[in-house]
Scaffold this active site. Structure first.
Site, short mmCIF file in Angstrom:
data_model
loop_
_atom_site.label_atom_id
_atom_site.label_comp_id
_atom_site.label_asym_id
_atom_site.label_seq_id
_atom_site.Cartn_x
_atom_site.Cartn_y
_atom_site.Cartn_z
N ARG A 252 57.80 57.82 23.12
CA ARG A 252 56.90 58.80 22.51
C ARG A 252 55.99 59.45 23.54
O ARG A 252 55.65 60.62 23.42
CB ARG A 252 56.06 58.11 21.45
CG ARG A 252 54.94 58.96 20.89
CD ARG A 252 54.08 58.20 19.91
NE ARG A 252 54.85 57.81 18.74
CZ ARG A 252 54.58 56.74 17.98
NH1 ARG A 252 53.58 55.96 18.28
NH2 ARG A 252 55.31 56.48 16.94
N TYR A 253 55.57 58.68 24.53
CA TYR A 253 54.65 59.18 25.56
C TYR A 253 55.40 59.33 26.87
O TYR A 253 56.39 58.64 27.10
CB TYR A 253 53.52 58.17 25.76
CG TYR A 253 52.61 57.94 24.57
CD1 TYR A 253 51.66 58.89 24.21
CD2 TYR A 253 52.68 56.76 23.84
CE1 TYR A 253 50.80 58.65 23.14
CE2 TYR A 253 51.82 56.51 22.77
CZ TYR A 253 50.88 57.47 22.43
OH TYR A 253 50.03 57.24 21.37
N ARG B 186 55.50 55.76 29.22
CA ARG B 186 55.69 54.40 28.70
C ARG B 186 56.61 54.39 27.49
O ARG B 186 56.67 55.37 26.75
CB ARG B 186 54.35 53.75 28.37
CG ARG B 186 53.46 54.54 27.41
CD ARG B 186 52.00 54.20 27.72
NE ARG B 186 51.06 54.70 26.73
CZ ARG B 186 50.61 55.96 26.69
NH1 ARG B 186 51.06 56.86 27.55
NH2 ARG B 186 49.73 56.32 25.78
N CYS C 212 60.49 37.61 12.76
CA CYS C 212 59.08 37.25 12.93
C CYS C 212 58.83 35.82 12.47
O CYS C 212 59.58 35.27 11.68
CB CYS C 212 58.18 38.18 12.11
SG CYS C 212 58.06 39.85 12.78
N CYS D 167 54.55 40.07 7.80
CA CYS D 167 53.27 40.60 7.32
C CYS D 167 53.55 41.58 6.18
O CYS D 167 54.43 42.44 6.29
CB CYS D 167 52.55 41.35 8.43
SG CYS D 167 52.21 40.34 9.87
N CYS E 78 53.43 45.33 7.24
CA CYS E 78 54.24 45.74 8.40
C CYS E 78 54.61 47.22 8.33
O CYS E 78 55.14 47.70 7.33
CB CYS E 78 55.51 44.90 8.46
SG CYS E 78 56.58 45.31 9.86
N ARG F 264 56.81 48.53 10.30
CA ARG F 264 58.24 48.63 10.64
C ARG F 264 59.08 47.88 9.62
O ARG F 264 60.17 47.38 9.91
CB ARG F 264 58.46 48.06 12.04
CG ARG F 264 59.06 49.06 12.99
CD ARG F 264 59.06 48.57 14.43
NE ARG F 264 58.25 49.42 15.26
CZ ARG F 264 57.54 49.01 16.31
NH1 ARG F 264 57.54 47.74 16.65
NH2 ARG F 264 56.82 49.86 16.99
N ASP G 201 49.03 52.65 8.51
CA ASP G 201 50.03 53.74 8.51
C ASP G 201 50.46 54.10 7.08
O ASP G 201 50.33 53.31 6.16
CB ASP G 201 51.27 53.31 9.29
CG ASP G 201 51.02 53.30 10.79
OD1 ASP G 201 50.11 54.02 11.26
OD2 ASP G 201 51.74 52.55 11.49
N ASP H 236 47.51 56.44 13.96
CA ASP H 236 48.80 56.77 14.58
C ASP H 236 49.33 57.98 13.82
O ASP H 236 49.55 57.92 12.61
CB ASP H 236 49.75 55.56 14.48
CG ASP H 236 50.53 55.35 15.77
OD1 ASP H 236 50.77 56.35 16.48
OD2 ASP H 236 50.91 54.20 16.06
N LYS I 178 48.78 57.93 19.09
CA LYS I 178 47.54 57.38 18.54
C LYS I 178 46.37 58.32 18.81
O LYS I 178 46.17 58.74 19.95
CB LYS I 178 47.28 56.01 19.15
CG LYS I 178 48.36 55.01 18.76
CD LYS I 178 48.27 53.72 19.55
CE LYS I 178 49.42 52.80 19.23
NZ LYS I 178 50.68 53.18 19.91
C1 PLP Z 1 51.36 52.38 20.62
C2 PLP Z 1 52.52 52.87 21.37
C3 PLP Z 1 52.50 52.88 22.77
C4 PLP Z 1 51.35 52.37 23.59
O1 PLP Z 1 50.18 53.09 23.39
P1 PLP Z 1 48.89 52.76 24.26
O2 PLP Z 1 47.86 53.68 23.71
O3 PLP Z 1 49.26 53.01 25.68
O4 PLP Z 1 48.58 51.31 24.01
C5 PLP Z 1 53.60 53.38 23.42
N1 PLP Z 1 54.66 53.85 22.75
C6 PLP Z 1 54.71 53.87 21.41
C7 PLP Z 1 55.91 54.40 20.74
C8 PLP Z 1 53.64 53.37 20.68
O5 PLP Z 1 53.70 53.35 19.33
#
Ligand code: PLP
Length: 364
Positions: free
Chosen positions: A106-107, A110, A119, A123, A126, A128, A287, A324, A331
């Site tokens: 998504r980012y 990372r 699990c 939960c 959840c 997911r 969510d 989110d 986020k």
């Molecule tokens: C939460 C999340 C992250 C990490 O987010 P940070 O703000 O860096 O902790 C990375 N990828 C996805 C898809 C996420 O949902």
């Protein structure tokens, strides 16, 4: 909290595999421990709900009080069948952001790697739930190769989050194969693991596990304590083992109606977390996932909680409150408003206890 159990020998109670193998999954098993309400009985009779919890986490449930915060995270209610406007099976569009199986990208810098659908405790809240627990599967060799191949092919990825499901349901050897494969990618700087094991099966954190994890530094772990009742001798010991192995711990709490949606509960929780050397990281607005509408709180409640943390307790204890973004935008921090007015000359702010102050912009 004593280890009350009539099912096991005392040494078994502390064995994470025994806890995992003997997860309570049926109305009969859970009903033997708590006095079920008719609503809980009805929901537990529905085969479509994925239910399961370790005897340890179950032992924290109040047998009489159906509003017990542990009970509400473990035992389903019929409200999970409601389908509310705007809710979705995959509210964060994780499937759409998945270039190869088990990767969410998504980012820019990372990714999330989904190691398993299993699990220690399922939960009720959840996000997911569309996949977690439906089939108790873990990453296959070829899926790991594909996921790590994707990470290796994208040099901008410097942070890999291992999530699931709970990656600490895997045995040390399986988990180490994943860690070693990610660590072998030169441009990966940090690895993170997201797990509830210290909360739901704290015996999973053994000296052997800590010694193995230590080899893959810099490694960070995020846990999910949602209520002070989850902090026990066993969970404190688990967290200490991880921190003593040099692993910084962060906490991600989900704001849950009727469970932890008060200033008092959140303030106690974040203070207790600091005592365990856990840094409160995120407070999540719940969510818009199908089946968890009854856990959602108004956004204003989260803002009110933040308002009553910042300044009122150690800054270290204050998480970032985030939503989110529905649809998968990432986020978004949501904060009380401290800027009262702003002009080119000055900014008017308010302090945590409500006084107005002026900060003059630079004059040179
Ligand atoms: C939460 C999340 C992250 C990490 O987010 P940070 O703000 O860096 O902790 C990375 N990828 C996805 C898809 C996420 O949902």
């Amino acid at each position: 909290m004593s280890a009350v159990c009539c099912l096991c020998r005392p040494d078994q109670w502390y064995d994470w595999r025994w806890q995992f193998r003997n997860r309570l999954r049926t109305k009969e098993q859970i009903g033997a421990l708590v006095k079920l309400t008719p609503e809980e009985e009805e929901a537990l009779s529905q085969p479509r709900f994925v239910v399961g919890t370790t005897p340890y986490f179950a032992s924290l449930m109040d047998p009489e009080d159906s509003n017990c915060p542990i009970r509400r995270q473990v035992i389903p209610l019929a409200a999970e069948t409601l389908r509310c406007p705007g809710s979705a099976a995959d509210p964060l569009n994780e499937e759409g952001l998945s270039p190869v199986p088990r990767i969410i990208h998504r980012y820019p810098d990372r990714v999330v790697l989904l190691a398993t659908e299993t699990c220690h405790t399922y939960c009720r809240h959840c996000t997911r739930r569309r996949r977690v627990g439906m089939v108790e599967r873990s990453i296959l060799r070829e899926e790991l190769d594909g996921a790590v191949g994707y990470i290796a092919a994208h040099r901008q990825i410097r942070d890999v989050l291992i999530s699931g499901g709970d990656p600490l349901t895997l045995a040390n050897g399986q988990l180490e194969r994943i860690l070693a494969a990610i660590r072998a990618v030169p441009h990966v700087e940090i690895i993170r693991i997201g797990t509830r094991a210290p909360v739901t099966n704290p015996f999973r954190i053994t000296p052997d596990l800590a010694a193995m994890l230590k080899k893959y530094h810099p490694l960070w772990i995020n846990v999910q304590f949602n209520h002070p009742k989850e902090i026990t001798e066993a969970s404190a010991r688990a967290c200490a083992l991880l921190v003593d192995a040099g692993i910084p711990l962060g906490n991600q709490t989900v704001l849950l109606r009727g469970i932890n949606d008060s200033v008092e509960v959140q303030k106690t929780l974040v203070r207790e977390l600091l005592k365990l050397r856990i840094r409160p990281y995120y407070l999540y607005q719940c969510d818009m996932a199908e089946g968890i509408e009854h856990f959602r709180t108004p956004v204003a409640r989260g803002i009110e909680i933040m308002e009553n943390l910042r300044g009122h307790t150690s800054g270290l204890a204050v998480p970032t409150f985030v939503i989110d973004a529905p649809g998968g935008g990432g986020k978004i921090p949501v904060s009380p408003q401290y800027v009262v007015s702003q002009s080119p000359e000055k900014i008017v702010l308010r302090t945590y206890d409500g006084k107005l102050v002026e900060y003059l912009e630079p004059q040179l």
